[in-house]
Motif scaffolding. Structure first.
Motif, PDB file in Angstrom:
ATOM      1  N   SER A  28       0.841  -1.197   0.000  1.00  0.00           N
ATOM      2  CA  SER A  28       0.000   0.000   0.000  1.00  0.00           C
ATOM      3  C   SER A  28       0.875   1.246   0.000  1.00  0.00           C
ATOM      4  O   SER A  28       0.623   2.202  -0.758  1.00  0.00           O
ATOM      5  CB  SER A  28      -0.922   0.004   1.226  1.00  0.00           C
ATOM      6  OG  SER A  28      -1.850  -1.057   1.174  1.00  0.00           O
ATOM      7  N   ALA A  29       1.903   1.244   0.835  1.00  0.00           N
ATOM      8  CA  ALA A  29       2.822   2.389   0.895  1.00  0.00           C
ATOM      9  C   ALA A  29       3.633   2.514  -0.395  1.00  0.00           C
ATOM     10  O   ALA A  29       3.778   3.615  -0.949  1.00  0.00           O
ATOM     11  CB  ALA A  29       3.763   2.228   2.092  1.00  0.00           C
ATOM     12  N   LEU A  30       4.157   1.390  -0.881  1.00  0.00           N
ATOM     13  CA  LEU A  30       4.969   1.404  -2.092  1.00  0.00           C
ATOM     14  C   LEU A  30       4.168   1.943  -3.278  1.00  0.00           C
ATOM     15  O   LEU A  30       4.636   2.814  -4.025  1.00  0.00           O
ATOM     16  CB  LEU A  30       5.477  -0.007  -2.401  1.00  0.00           C
ATOM     17  CG  LEU A  30       6.254  -0.190  -3.708  1.00  0.00           C
ATOM     18  CD1 LEU A  30       7.499   0.684  -3.730  1.00  0.00           C
ATOM     19  CD2 LEU A  30       6.634  -1.665  -3.897  1.00  0.00           C
ATOM     20  N   GLU A  31       2.959   1.453  -3.442  1.00  0.00           N
ATOM     21  CA  GLU A  31       2.167   1.844  -4.611  1.00  0.00           C
ATOM     22  C   GLU A  31       1.583   3.253  -4.482  1.00  0.00           C
ATOM     23  O   GLU A  31       1.336   3.919  -5.486  1.00  0.00           O
ATOM     24  CB  GLU A  31       1.105   0.780  -4.868  1.00  0.00           C
ATOM     25  CG  GLU A  31       1.771  -0.492  -5.411  1.00  0.00           C
ATOM     26  CD  GLU A  31       0.903  -1.741  -5.385  1.00  0.00           C
ATOM     27  OE1 GLU A  31      -0.324  -1.625  -5.171  1.00  0.00           O
ATOM     28  OE2 GLU A  31       1.464  -2.835  -5.576  1.00  0.00           O
ATOM     29  N   GLU A  32       1.412   3.705  -3.252  1.00  0.00           N
ATOM     30  CA  GLU A  32       1.016   5.104  -3.063  1.00  0.00           C
ATOM     31  C   GLU A  32       2.129   6.029  -3.542  1.00  0.00           C
ATOM     32  O   GLU A  32       1.871   7.027  -4.226  1.00  0.00           O
ATOM     33  CB  GLU A  32       0.714   5.369  -1.585  1.00  0.00           C
ATOM     34  CG  GLU A  32       0.304   6.802  -1.303  1.00  0.00           C
ATOM     35  CD  GLU A  32       0.028   7.056   0.169  1.00  0.00           C
ATOM     36  OE1 GLU A  32       0.126   8.228   0.597  1.00  0.00           O
ATOM     37  OE2 GLU A  32      -0.271   6.080   0.898  1.00  0.00           O
ATOM     38  N   GLU A  33       3.359   5.681  -3.213  1.00  0.00           N
ATOM     39  CA  GLU A  33       4.491   6.507  -3.631  1.00  0.00           C
ATOM     40  C   GLU A  33       4.797   6.354  -5.117  1.00  0.00           C
ATOM     41  O   GLU A  33       5.252   7.292  -5.772  1.00  0.00           O
ATOM     42  CB  GLU A  33       5.729   6.187  -2.792  1.00  0.00           C
ATOM     43  CG  GLU A  33       5.571   6.482  -1.307  1.00  0.00           C
ATOM     44  CD  GLU A  33       5.070   7.897  -1.038  1.00  0.00           C
ATOM     45  OE1 GLU A  33       5.444   8.825  -1.787  1.00  0.00           O
ATOM     46  OE2 GLU A  33       4.300   8.071  -0.078  1.00  0.00           O
ATOM     47  N   ILE A  34       4.532   5.179  -5.655  1.00  0.00           N
ATOM     48  CA  ILE A  34       4.704   4.987  -7.099  1.00  0.00           C
ATOM     49  C   ILE A  34       3.720   5.877  -7.861  1.00  0.00           C
ATOM     50  O   ILE A  34       4.085   6.528  -8.856  1.00  0.00           O
ATOM     51  CB  ILE A  34       4.504   3.500  -7.478  1.00  0.00           C
ATOM     52  CG1 ILE A  34       5.725   2.686  -7.035  1.00  0.00           C
ATOM     53  CG2 ILE A  34       4.272   3.350  -8.990  1.00  0.00           C
ATOM     54  CD1 ILE A  34       5.574   1.194  -7.252  1.00  0.00           C
ATOM     55  N   GLU A  35       2.475   5.928  -7.388  1.00  0.00           N
ATOM     56  CA  GLU A  35       1.476   6.784  -8.042  1.00  0.00           C
ATOM     57  C   GLU A  35       1.879   8.251  -7.927  1.00  0.00           C
ATOM     58  O   GLU A  35       1.656   9.031  -8.852  1.00  0.00           O
ATOM     59  CB  GLU A  35       0.102   6.553  -7.407  1.00  0.00           C
ATOM     60  CG  GLU A  35      -0.532   5.217  -7.761  1.00  0.00           C
ATOM     61  CD  GLU A  35      -0.741   5.050  -9.258  1.00  0.00           C
ATOM     62  OE1 GLU A  35      -1.194   6.017  -9.913  1.00  0.00           O
ATOM     63  OE2 GLU A  35      -0.433   3.965  -9.784  1.00  0.00           O
ATOM     64  N   ARG A  36       2.463   8.615  -6.812  1.00  0.00           N
ATOM     65  CA  ARG A  36       2.915   9.993  -6.625  1.00  0.00           C
ATOM     66  C   ARG A  36       3.992  10.367  -7.644  1.00  0.00           C
ATOM     67  O   ARG A  36       4.094  11.511  -8.084  1.00  0.00           O
ATOM     68  CB  ARG A  36       3.463  10.171  -5.203  1.00  0.00           C
ATOM     69  CG  ARG A  36       3.829  11.607  -4.861  1.00  0.00           C
ATOM     70  CD  ARG A  36       4.715  11.662  -3.603  1.00  0.00           C
ATOM     71  NE  ARG A  36       4.136  10.965  -2.491  1.00  0.00           N
ATOM     72  CZ  ARG A  36       3.241  11.470  -1.639  1.00  0.00           C
ATOM     73  NH1 ARG A  36       2.829  12.721  -1.815  1.00  0.00           N
ATOM     74  NH2 ARG A  36       2.777  10.760  -0.631  1.00  0.00           N
ATOM     75  N   ASN A  37       4.814   9.375  -8.020  1.00  0.00           N
ATOM     76  CA  ASN A  37       5.967   9.642  -8.887  1.00  0.00           C
ATOM     77  C   ASN A  37       5.853   9.011 -10.281  1.00  0.00           C
ATOM     78  O   ASN A  37       6.860   8.887 -10.974  1.00  0.00           O
ATOM     79  CB  ASN A  37       7.237   9.128  -8.205  1.00  0.00           C
ATOM     80  CG  ASN A  37       7.600   9.918  -6.967  1.00  0.00           C
ATOM     81  OD1 ASN A  37       8.127  11.013  -7.056  1.00  0.00           O
ATOM     82  ND2 ASN A  37       7.298   9.360  -5.789  1.00  0.00           N
ATOM     83  N   LYS A  38       4.657   8.628 -10.666  1.00  0.00           N
ATOM     84  CA  LYS A  38       4.502   7.915 -11.938  1.00  0.00           C
ATOM     85  C   LYS A  38       4.912   8.743 -13.159  1.00  0.00           C
ATOM     86  O   LYS A  38       5.264   8.186 -14.206  1.00  0.00           O
ATOM     87  CB  LYS A  38       3.069   7.431 -12.094  1.00  0.00           C
ATOM     88  CG  LYS A  38       2.026   8.531 -12.168  1.00  0.00           C
ATOM     89  CD  LYS A  38       0.622   7.954 -12.274  1.00  0.00           C
ATOM     90  CE  LYS A  38      -0.432   9.046 -12.348  1.00  0.00           C
ATOM     91  NZ  LYS A  38      -1.795   8.463 -12.423  1.00  0.00           N
TER      92      LYS A  38
END
Length: 335
Positions: free
Chosen positions: A101-111
């Motif tokens: 959840s944390a990893l993919e939240e940050e991935i979406e932030r930096n996509k």
């Protein structure tokens, strides 16, 4: 003439000593310069080698030792042998949910950030939704209130958020460590878990290991590595990415160790967990039911996993044999 000659000879000898001293000093200085030059050349060659190698290759080399450490934690060794209880599996699934959840939240932030955008593959890789599905299967509809988040897991989560917000160029280290590992060894663990926990052949409880968006894992990993190698970063940034990859493995090790400690204490979400048979299944509408108590199962009930605390191997065998003897005695043993 003799008096004049003696000082001349002494001067000659003194001059010779001075010349000899200068020669030795020059040799020493030259040797030092040579050694310094050699070290500089060696460092230069190392840097040149690092520049010429792909990031994925450097990542593999840098994390080899810590990768082996992660694979040799008690939890992973037992898992690979098929010695995993449902209780253990549920705990690790819960921790993975918080991590992804944390990893993919940050991935979406930096996509859209060029330091990560080339390796953005949400449809193929993202695991949060799959983990939600697994947790609902294991814990029921109230799973969000039931799952534990150990301190080691929270530490991992905090690191992911820090990286995503402050050093997004390091995000690739965490993504590479998690996703490519899941695509590789994860497929082996899926079969082990399905057999050891007697999970349904239809895949319930194993959505995390199922990558519907990846038709060929080998080719996809090649694509992912090529995209990762194309990321623009200098040597200093590469080194920081490699250090972050090692840190990701260490964080994983700490999570496994914390889960092992939780299990050994028989605790889940702050509550003591008693050894019990958890018989949870889904009907055709994928609703969740609590299975009947032992001795009340119908003949048509599917075999389901038993949730037991890991104890010593001897006690495991005693419990298993006792359960089998009781089942046969009651005439309820069914294939």
């Amino acid at each position: 003439m003799r008096e004049l000659g003696c000082p001349a000879q002494e001067l000659h000898r003194t001059g010779s000593r001075r010349e000899g001293g200068k020669h030795e000093q020059a040799k020493t200085t030259g040797k030092r310069r040579s050694e310094t030059t050699g070290r500089n050349m060696e460092t230069s060659q190392t840097h040149s080698s690092e520049r010429s190698k792909d990031l994925s290759e450097l990542m593999k080399e840098a994390t080899k030792e810590v990768h082996e450490q992660a694979e040799n934690t008690p939890f992973m060794r037992n898992f690979q042998k098929g010695q995993v209880s449902l209780h253990e599996f549920k705990l690790v699934t819960a921790s993975l949910y918080f991590i992804y959840s944390a990893l993919e939240e940050e991935i979406e932030r930096n996509k859209d950030n060029p330091v990560y955008a080339p390796v953005y593959f949400p449809a193929e890789l993202h695991r949060k939704a799959a983990l939600e599905e697994d947790l609902e299967y294991f814990y029921g509809s109230n799973w969000r209130a039931e799952i534990p988040c150990p301190e080691a897991t929270q530490k991992y989560v905090e690191r992911l958020h820090y990286v995503g917000k402050n050093q997004p160029e390091l995000l690739v280290a965490h993504a590479y460590t998690r996703y490519l590992g899941d695509l590789s060894g994860g497929q082996v663990l899926k079969k082990i878990a399905q057999k050891a926990l007697q999970l349904p052949a239809t895949g319930e409880g194993l959505a995390f290991f199922t990558f519907d968006g990846v038709s060929n894992a080998t080719k996809f990993k090649q694509l992912y590595r090529s995209r990762m190698n194309a990321l623009e970063m200098d040597l200093a940034t590469k080194k920081r990415v490699l250090e972050e990859a090692k840190k990701a493995f260490l964080l994983n090790i700490q999570v496994f160790e914390a889960l092992q400690e939780l299990v050994s204490k028989g605790q889940e979400n702050g509550r003591t967990v008693q050894p019990k048979a958890e018989l949870r299944t889904r009907n055709v509408n994928k609703s969740h039911e609590q299975g009947p108590a032992p001795g009340q199962e119908s003949k048509n009930t599917n075999r389901r996993p038993t949730d037991m605390m890991p104890i010593t191997r001897l006690v495991r065998w005693i419990l298993a044999l006792s359960f089998l003897a009781t089942t046969v005695a009651l005439g309820l043993f069914a294939m």
